[in-house]
Design a protein around this motif. Structure first.
Motif, PDB file in Angstrom:
ATOM      1  N   GLU A  73      -7.985  -3.252   6.188  1.00  0.00           N
ATOM      2  CA  GLU A  73      -7.373  -4.179   5.235  1.00  0.00           C
ATOM      3  C   GLU A  73      -6.130  -3.552   4.600  1.00  0.00           C
ATOM      4  O   GLU A  73      -5.099  -4.206   4.450  1.00  0.00           O
ATOM      5  CB  GLU A  73      -8.373  -4.575   4.148  1.00  0.00           C
ATOM      6  CG  GLU A  73      -9.467  -5.489   4.624  1.00  0.00           C
ATOM      7  CD  GLU A  73     -10.593  -5.674   3.624  1.00  0.00           C
ATOM      8  OE1 GLU A  73     -10.500  -5.125   2.504  1.00  0.00           O
ATOM      9  OE2 GLU A  73     -11.568  -6.345   3.968  1.00  0.00           O
ATOM     10  N   LYS A  74      -6.243  -2.308   4.210  1.00  0.00           N
ATOM     11  CA  LYS A  74      -5.098  -1.621   3.594  1.00  0.00           C
ATOM     12  C   LYS A  74      -3.959  -1.479   4.597  1.00  0.00           C
ATOM     13  O   LYS A  74      -2.797  -1.651   4.256  1.00  0.00           O
ATOM     14  CB  LYS A  74      -5.511  -0.239   3.057  1.00  0.00           C
ATOM     15  CG  LYS A  74      -6.386  -0.300   1.828  1.00  0.00           C
ATOM     16  CD  LYS A  74      -5.704  -1.110   0.758  1.00  0.00           C
ATOM     17  CE  LYS A  74      -5.410  -0.294  -0.435  1.00  0.00           C
ATOM     18  NZ  LYS A  74      -4.756  -1.050  -1.497  1.00  0.00           N
ATOM     19  N   GLU A  75      -4.296  -1.144   5.841  1.00  0.00           N
ATOM     20  CA  GLU A  75      -3.287  -0.966   6.872  1.00  0.00           C
ATOM     21  C   GLU A  75      -2.540  -2.267   7.150  1.00  0.00           C
ATOM     22  O   GLU A  75      -1.342  -2.274   7.378  1.00  0.00           O
ATOM     23  CB  GLU A  75      -3.933  -0.441   8.155  1.00  0.00           C
ATOM     24  CG  GLU A  75      -2.943  -0.089   9.237  1.00  0.00           C
ATOM     25  CD  GLU A  75      -3.629   0.538  10.419  1.00  0.00           C
ATOM     26  OE1 GLU A  75      -3.954  -0.214  11.364  1.00  0.00           O
ATOM     27  OE2 GLU A  75      -3.838   1.747  10.395  1.00  0.00           O
ATOM     28  N   SER A  76      -3.269  -3.382   7.119  1.00  0.00           N
ATOM     29  CA  SER A  76      -2.646  -4.669   7.416  1.00  0.00           C
ATOM     30  C   SER A  76      -1.933  -5.263   6.193  1.00  0.00           C
ATOM     31  O   SER A  76      -1.322  -6.307   6.280  1.00  0.00           O
ATOM     32  CB  SER A  76      -3.692  -5.659   7.924  1.00  0.00           C
ATOM     33  OG  SER A  76      -4.594  -6.016   6.892  1.00  0.00           O
ATOM     34  N   GLY A  77      -2.064  -4.590   5.051  1.00  0.00           N
ATOM     35  CA  GLY A  77      -1.388  -5.055   3.851  1.00  0.00           C
ATOM     36  C   GLY A  77      -2.207  -6.009   3.017  1.00  0.00           C
ATOM     37  O   GLY A  77      -1.706  -6.578   2.059  1.00  0.00           O
ATOM     38  N   HIS A  78      -3.464  -6.198   3.366  1.00  0.00           N
ATOM     39  CA  HIS A  78      -4.360  -7.076   2.608  1.00  0.00           C
ATOM     40  C   HIS A  78      -5.253  -6.231   1.730  1.00  0.00           C
ATOM     41  O   HIS A  78      -5.803  -5.237   2.168  1.00  0.00           O
ATOM     42  CB  HIS A  78      -5.211  -7.929   3.550  1.00  0.00           C
ATOM     43  CG  HIS A  78      -4.416  -8.839   4.402  1.00  0.00           C
ATOM     44  ND1 HIS A  78      -4.124  -8.541   5.713  1.00  0.00           N
ATOM     45  CD2 HIS A  78      -3.806 -10.014   4.139  1.00  0.00           C
ATOM     46  CE1 HIS A  78      -3.395  -9.517   6.219  1.00  0.00           C
ATOM     47  NE2 HIS A  78      -3.176 -10.420   5.282  1.00  0.00           N
TER      48      HIS A  78
END
Length: 80
Positions: A73-78
């Motif tokens: 989630e953090k990697e995808s910006g969410h």
């Protein structure tokens, strides 16, 4: 006096490590992740000049999957 200074510095390193463990525990909790074994490795604190290591501990598959979800989630910006 030098020995006393070394002991103080060692105690400071352990206190910093304790703070880091608490920060990790709180930060992970915000994402619904709990590592029950999260702690300072006691062996690394032994001796006159400890070099504390943070032991992330063992976790079950569900916790490992939750960690993977949070990282994805953090990697995808969410942040959800």
């Amino acid at each position: 006096m030098e020995a006393m200074e070394r002991r103080r510095a060692a105690a400071d390193r352990v206190r910093v490590a304790e703070g880091v463990v608490e920060q990790l525990r709180e930060g992970l909790a915000e994402f619904g992740v709990k590592l029950p074994s999260l702690r300072i490795d006691p062996v690394s604190c032994a001796g006159d000049e400890p070099a504390p290591l943070v032991d992330l501990g063992r976790c079950n598959i569900d916790t490992a999957l939750r960690l993977c979800e949070v990282l994805a989630e953090k990697e995808s910006g969410h942040d959800g």
